[in-house]
Design an enzyme around this catalytic site. Structure first.
Site, PDB file in Angstrom:
ATOM      1  CG  ASN A   1      -7.558   6.795  12.748  1.00 37.49           C
ATOM      2  OD1 ASN A   1      -7.859   7.117  13.891  1.00 37.49           O
ATOM      3  ND2 ASN A   1      -7.678   5.550  12.315  1.00 37.49           N
TER       4      ASN A   1
ATOM      5  CG  HIS B   1     -12.764   6.139  14.510  1.00 39.32           C
ATOM      6  ND1 HIS B   1     -11.842   7.001  15.081  1.00 39.32           N
ATOM      7  CD2 HIS B   1     -12.031   5.187  13.869  1.00 39.32           C
ATOM      8  CE1 HIS B   1     -10.625   6.580  14.803  1.00 39.32           C
ATOM      9  NE2 HIS B   1     -10.716   5.484  14.068  1.00 39.32           N
TER      10      HIS B   1
ATOM     11  CB  CYS C   1      -9.939   3.741  16.658  1.00 37.23           C
ATOM     12  SG  CYS C   1      -8.331   3.843  15.893  1.00 37.23           S
TER      13      CYS C   1
HETATM   14  N1  ACO Z   1       0.599   5.823  -1.325  1.00 38.80           N
HETATM   15  C1  ACO Z   1       0.566   5.271  -2.539  1.00 38.80           C
HETATM   16  N2  ACO Z   1       0.206   4.004  -2.756  1.00 38.80           N
HETATM   17  C2  ACO Z   1      -0.138   3.274  -1.701  1.00 38.80           C
HETATM   18  C3  ACO Z   1      -0.145   3.791  -0.391  1.00 38.80           C
HETATM   19  C4  ACO Z   1       0.245   5.121  -0.222  1.00 38.80           C
HETATM   20  N3  ACO Z   1       0.272   5.733   0.981  1.00 38.80           N
HETATM   21  N4  ACO Z   1      -0.543   2.822   0.467  1.00 38.80           N
HETATM   22  C5  ACO Z   1      -0.795   1.729  -0.276  1.00 38.80           C
HETATM   23  N5  ACO Z   1      -0.557   2.001  -1.574  1.00 38.80           N
HETATM   24  C6  ACO Z   1      -0.694   1.106  -2.717  1.00 38.80           C
HETATM   25  C7  ACO Z   1      -0.604  -0.342  -2.331  1.00 38.80           C
HETATM   26  O1  ACO Z   1       0.752  -0.760  -2.279  1.00 38.80           O
HETATM   27  C8  ACO Z   1      -1.367  -0.997  -3.468  1.00 38.80           C
HETATM   28  O2  ACO Z   1      -0.516  -1.106  -4.571  1.00 38.80           O
HETATM   29  P1  ACO Z   1      -0.539  -2.433  -5.488  1.00 38.80           P
HETATM   30  O3  ACO Z   1      -1.939  -2.492  -6.044  1.00 38.80           O
HETATM   31  O4  ACO Z   1       0.505  -2.139  -6.509  1.00 38.80           O
HETATM   32  O5  ACO Z   1      -0.236  -3.558  -4.569  1.00 38.80           O
HETATM   33  C9  ACO Z   1      -2.446   0.013  -3.790  1.00 38.80           C
HETATM   34  O6  ACO Z   1      -1.997   1.261  -3.264  1.00 38.80           O
HETATM   35  C10 ACO Z   1      -3.799  -0.319  -3.211  1.00 38.80           C
HETATM   36  O7  ACO Z   1      -3.643  -0.640  -1.842  1.00 38.80           O
HETATM   37  P2  ACO Z   1      -4.873  -1.033  -0.952  1.00 38.80           P
HETATM   38  O8  ACO Z   1      -4.397  -1.335   0.428  1.00 38.80           O
HETATM   39  O9  ACO Z   1      -5.682  -2.080  -1.640  1.00 38.80           O
HETATM   40  O10 ACO Z   1      -5.689   0.344  -0.959  1.00 38.80           O
HETATM   41  P3  ACO Z   1      -7.120   0.633  -0.407  1.00 38.80           P
HETATM   42  O11 ACO Z   1      -7.933   1.247  -1.465  1.00 38.80           O
HETATM   43  O12 ACO Z   1      -7.686  -0.518   0.355  1.00 38.80           O
HETATM   44  O13 ACO Z   1      -6.818   1.799   0.657  1.00 38.80           O
HETATM   45  C11 ACO Z   1      -6.556   2.093   3.028  1.00 38.80           C
HETATM   46  C12 ACO Z   1      -5.950   1.546   1.743  1.00 38.80           C
HETATM   47  C13 ACO Z   1      -6.703   3.592   2.884  1.00 38.80           C
HETATM   48  C14 ACO Z   1      -5.622   1.765   4.181  1.00 38.80           C
HETATM   49  C15 ACO Z   1      -7.955   1.472   3.255  1.00 38.80           C
HETATM   50  O14 ACO Z   1      -7.892   0.072   3.122  1.00 38.80           O
HETATM   51  C16 ACO Z   1      -8.495   1.784   4.627  1.00 38.80           C
HETATM   52  O15 ACO Z   1      -8.785   2.915   4.961  1.00 38.80           O
HETATM   53  N6  ACO Z   1      -8.703   0.756   5.490  1.00 38.80           N
HETATM   54  C17 ACO Z   1      -9.213   0.973   6.815  1.00 38.80           C
HETATM   55  C18 ACO Z   1      -8.057   1.338   7.677  1.00 38.80           C
HETATM   56  C19 ACO Z   1      -8.471   2.000   8.949  1.00 38.80           C
HETATM   57  O16 ACO Z   1      -9.443   2.708   9.029  1.00 38.80           O
HETATM   58  N7  ACO Z   1      -7.653   1.777   9.988  1.00 38.80           N
HETATM   59  C20 ACO Z   1      -7.843   2.442  11.202  1.00 38.80           C
HETATM   60  C21 ACO Z   1      -8.259   1.492  12.219  1.00 38.80           C
HETATM   61  S1  ACO Z   1      -8.586   2.271  13.720  1.00 38.80           S
HETATM   62  C22 ACO Z   1      -7.483   1.783  14.931  1.00 38.80           C
HETATM   63  O17 ACO Z   1      -7.869   1.165  15.883  1.00 38.80           O
HETATM   64  C23 ACO Z   1      -6.018   2.076  14.780  1.00 38.80           C
END
Ligand code: ACO
Length: 330
Positions: free
Chosen positions: A287, A257, A116
């Site tokens: 993204n 980004h 990214c």
């Molecule tokens: N729908 C519903 N529930 C979900 C989903 C979904 N799509 N995805 C995860 N959950 C659940 C999980 O299973 C978890 O459930 P549990 O508590 O029963 O185990 C709960 O939601 C919380 O999950 P977390 O992963 O802790 O959620 P978080 O608030 O951290 O949000 C997210 C997740 C959106 C991925 C966040 O961590 C994030 O944005 N991280 C950065 C990711 C990013 O920007 N990546 C791009 C990198 S760039 C590149 O080079 C590709």
């Protein structure tokens, strides 16, 4: 301060027509519009047609950028495509783009993978090529058909991404006030595996077992990436402002980004730049990895959110983990 004579001469972007909403995704995996919107800020994303390649999208964005710059393909002597979803592992997507646009053989064409952060890596490389005096015009593209590396059974990743392309033309500007001020590029390979596509390379070549275990798709430790991303972008943005003796309030627009609205909100808070000075379009595209900054920059220009003479800060992070920031006066 670096020379200001190398500048962005034109921008362009392309997003496929097919829209996939959060409600559509809820038909595919166990998720909801409410969860996706509240955790990420994303409402919908675009999906390329099965027959549409990364180079097809890249070429469309690039053609718009060439027209915007008022240049013919023959004026381009370097094509850099930032992508982690090339048409093929070999040859480079840049060579396909060159052929599609009719850019002559004298152009150097290569891909660059910084996930990214790829667009900022490619932008800095292109500016260095042009500043060297050995290249007149470089076409810099960020393009991803990321839908091909998403695991549509994994709700923790498939809801986050979309397909698109964005392009800029780098060259010498006649306007002394316009120009590329500088860029810092960084990487922290010690956490490389918290965001990766484990299979398909030399470590785990394609095999029936690999495909069965779904190792050809993006794997991510989202929470860890989130924490590192916020600090990394904040530090690199702060560093480049200090290098150029600029205060946050002197920045006209920040093009971050577009990964997650909560990440952007935290960066805005930590840098002390009001959120309304950030250009945000992730609600409509998700993204799009290396395409996200050039797509946002092009939309911001066409919407009149940034104009000639504006000081623009771009900041990114991605797998690697790579990160960096760039300053440009449009
Ligand atoms: N729908 C519903 N529930 C979900 C989903 C979904 N799509 N995805 C995860 N959950 C659940 C999980 O299973 C978890 O459930 P549990 O508590 O029963 O185990 C709960 O939601 C919380 O999950 P977390 O992963 O802790 O959620 P978080 O608030 O951290 O949000 C997210 C997740 C959106 C991925 C966040 O961590 C994030 O944005 N991280 C950065 C990711 C990013 O920007 N990546 C791009 C990198 S760039 C590149 O080079 C590709």
């Amino acid at each position: 301060m670096a020379s200001c004579t190398t500048a962005i001469l034109g921008t362009g972007s392309y997003a496929p027509a097919k829209v996939l909403t959060n409600d559509d995704l809820a038909q595919i995996v166990d998720t909801s519009d409410d969860w996706i919107l509240s955790r990420t800020g994303i409402r919908e994303r675009r999906l390329a047609d099965p027959g549409e390649t990364t180079s097809d999208m890249a070429a469309r964005a690039a053609a718009t950028a060439l027209a915007d710059a008022g240049l013919l393909p023959a004026a381009i002597d370097a094509v850099i495509v930032a992508t982690m979803t090339p048409d093929m592992p070999m040859p480079s997507t840049a060579c396909f783009v060159q052929h599609k646009l009719g850019i002559p053989d004298h152009a150097a064409c290569f891909d660059l993978n910084a996930a990214c952060s790829g667009f900022l890596y490619a932008l800095d490389t292109a500016c260095a090529l042009v500043e060297s005096g050995r290249y007149r015009h470089a076409l810099v593209i960020g393009a991803e058909k990321i839908s091909t590396v998403l695991d549509w059974q994994d709700r923790t990743t498939c809801v986050l991404f979309g397909d698109a392309a964005g392009a800029v033309i780098i060259g010498r500007s006649a306007r002394p006030d316009a120009g590329f001020l500088g860029c810092n590029l960084n990487a922290n390979g010690s956490v490389a595996e918290i965001l990766c596509i484990p299979g398909g390379g030399s470590k785990l070549p394609v095999s029936a077992d690999l495909l069965a275990s779904r190792q050809q798709f993006i794997k991510m430790k989202g929470r860890e990436v989130f924490k590192i991303a916020v600090r990394a972008m904040e530090e690199s943005a702060r560093e480049i402002l200090e290098q150029h003796q600029l205060r946050p309030d002197q920045i006209s627009c920040v093009i971050p980004h577009q990964a997650n609205l909560r990440i952007i909100e935290l960066i805005a808070e930590y840098l002390g730049i009001p959120l309304d000075r950030f250009f945000i379009n992730l609600d409509r595209y998700g993204n799009t990895s290396a395409a996200s900054i050039p797509l946002a920059l092009d939309e911001a220009r066409r919407a009149g959110r940034v104009r000639a003479g504006d000081l623009v800060l771009m900041t990114a992070f991605g797998a690697g983990l790579t990160y960096g920031s760039a300053l440009i006066r449009l």
